[in-house]
Write a protein that holds these residues in place. Sequence first.
Motif, mmCIF file in Angstrom:
data_model
loop_
_atom_site.group_PDB
_atom_site.id
_atom_site.type_symbol
_atom_site.label_atom_id
_atom_site.label_comp_id
_atom_site.label_asym_id
_atom_site.label_seq_id
_atom_site.Cartn_x
_atom_site.Cartn_y
_atom_site.Cartn_z
ATOM 1 N N ALA A 64 39.063 42.857 14.557
ATOM 2 C CA ALA A 64 37.778 43.339 15.057
ATOM 3 C C ALA A 64 37.927 44.385 16.157
ATOM 4 N N ASN A 65 39.002 44.283 16.944
ATOM 5 C CA ASN A 65 39.174 45.177 18.094
ATOM 6 C C ASN A 65 40.212 46.268 17.875
ATOM 7 N N GLU A 66 40.887 46.266 16.735
ATOM 8 C CA GLU A 66 41.903 47.270 16.407
ATOM 9 C C GLU A 66 42.875 47.480 17.572
ATOM 10 N N VAL A 67 43.526 46.400 17.986
ATOM 11 C CA VAL A 67 44.408 46.444 19.150
ATOM 12 C C VAL A 67 45.715 47.169 18.853
ATOM 13 N N GLY A 68 46.295 47.735 19.902
ATOM 14 C CA GLY A 68 47.566 48.433 19.782
ATOM 15 C C GLY A 68 48.752 47.546 20.112
ATOM 16 N N PHE A 69 48.529 46.547 20.974
ATOM 17 C CA PHE A 69 49.620 45.656 21.361
ATOM 18 C C PHE A 69 49.076 44.271 21.665
ATOM 19 N N ILE A 70 49.968 43.291 21.534
ATOM 20 C CA ILE A 70 49.619 41.890 21.743
ATOM 21 C C ILE A 70 50.739 41.228 22.527
ATOM 22 N N GLY A 71 50.387 40.432 23.514
ATOM 23 C CA GLY A 71 51.350 39.637 24.261
ATOM 24 C C GLY A 71 50.868 38.202 24.321
ATOM 25 N N LEU A 72 51.570 37.305 23.694
ATOM 26 C CA LEU A 72 51.194 35.891 23.685
ATOM 27 C C LEU A 72 52.205 35.109 24.515
ATOM 28 N N MET A 95 43.145 28.241 15.389
ATOM 29 C CA MET A 95 43.505 29.188 16.447
ATOM 30 C C MET A 95 44.120 30.465 15.898
ATOM 31 N N SER A 96 44.964 30.360 14.875
ATOM 32 C CA SER A 96 45.570 31.570 14.315
ATOM 33 C C SER A 96 44.508 32.429 13.625
ATOM 34 N N THR A 97 43.534 31.805 12.992
ATOM 35 C CA THR A 97 42.438 32.544 12.363
ATOM 36 C C THR A 97 41.606 33.260 13.419
ATOM 37 N N CYS A 98 41.354 32.586 14.528
ATOM 38 C CA CYS A 98 40.605 33.184 15.633
ATOM 39 C C CYS A 98 41.330 34.419 16.169
ATOM 40 N N LEU A 99 42.631 34.304 16.362
ATOM 41 C CA LEU A 99 43.417 35.427 16.879
ATOM 42 C C LEU A 99 43.478 36.571 15.875
ATOM 43 N N THR A 100 43.645 36.272 14.594
ATOM 44 C CA THR A 100 43.662 37.299 13.552
ATOM 45 C C THR A 100 42.340 38.056 13.523
ATOM 46 N N ASP A 101 41.239 37.334 13.605
ATOM 47 C CA ASP A 101 39.919 37.966 13.621
ATOM 48 C C ASP A 101 39.747 38.856 14.843
ATOM 49 N N MET A 102 40.234 38.411 16.003
ATOM 50 C CA MET A 102 40.137 39.193 17.230
ATOM 51 C C MET A 102 40.947 40.486 17.123
ATOM 52 N N ILE A 103 42.135 40.399 16.527
ATOM 53 C CA ILE A 103 42.993 41.578 16.351
ATOM 54 C C ILE A 103 42.330 42.593 15.432
ATOM 55 N N CYS A 154 55.573 39.176 21.424
ATOM 56 C CA CYS A 154 54.975 40.497 21.643
ATOM 57 C C CYS A 154 54.923 41.255 20.329
ATOM 58 N N GLY A 155 53.799 41.923 20.115
ATOM 59 C CA GLY A 155 53.621 42.714 18.904
ATOM 60 C C GLY A 155 53.115 44.103 19.232
ATOM 61 N N LEU A 156 53.661 45.112 18.558
ATOM 62 C CA LEU A 156 53.222 46.500 18.695
ATOM 63 C C LEU A 156 52.729 46.989 17.347
ATOM 64 N N ASN A 157 51.567 47.594 17.326
ATOM 65 C CA ASN A 157 51.002 48.133 16.103
ATOM 66 C C ASN A 157 51.892 49.273 15.608
ATOM 67 N N LYS A 158 52.421 49.155 14.407
ATOM 68 C CA LYS A 158 53.357 50.140 13.850
ATOM 69 C C LYS A 158 52.702 51.497 13.630
ATOM 70 N N GLN A 203 53.597 35.276 11.223
ATOM 71 C CA GLN A 203 53.202 35.297 9.811
ATOM 72 C C GLN A 203 51.733 34.922 9.650
ATOM 73 N N LYS A 204 51.243 34.049 10.512
ATOM 74 C CA LYS A 204 49.857 33.594 10.414
ATOM 75 C C LYS A 204 48.871 34.620 10.961
ATOM 76 N N ILE A 205 49.226 35.275 12.065
ATOM 77 C CA ILE A 205 48.267 36.175 12.712
ATOM 78 C C ILE A 205 48.381 37.620 12.253
ATOM 79 N N ASP A 206 49.420 37.954 11.510
ATOM 80 C CA ASP A 206 49.618 39.328 11.037
ATOM 81 C C ASP A 206 49.907 39.331 9.528
ATOM 82 N N PRO A 207 48.936 38.927 8.717
ATOM 83 C CA PRO A 207 49.198 38.810 7.276
ATOM 84 C C PRO A 207 49.468 40.152 6.589
#
Length: 81
Positions: free
Chosen positions: A26-34, A16-24, A68-72, A44-48
């Motif tokens: 591939a889509n160059e997202v600006g923010f994430i809410g899990l 699941m973490s690999t799937c989410l990392t790939d999605m982030i 929640c994550g914001l692209n720096k 650490q797993k999804i934002d290496p």
Amino acid sequence: MKGIFWNCRGAGKKGMSTCLTDMICANEVGFIGLQETMKGSYKQKIDPYQKFHWEWVPSRGKSGGILCGLNKYKFDVLGSK
């Protein structure tokens, strides 16, 4: 601006973490809410490459928890808790 909101119960399962990392990536997202994260150690797993600023609200019992994550490179974080 692209973002992801995901009710991710089961994000700790294998793959699941690999799937989410790939999605982030591939889509160059600006923010994430899990939602329903239960723990904050997923970052650490999804934002290496540490492209995101992360904040986490822990769960209460068996429900809740928000990571929640914001692209720096797309946002300036002026403050956090």
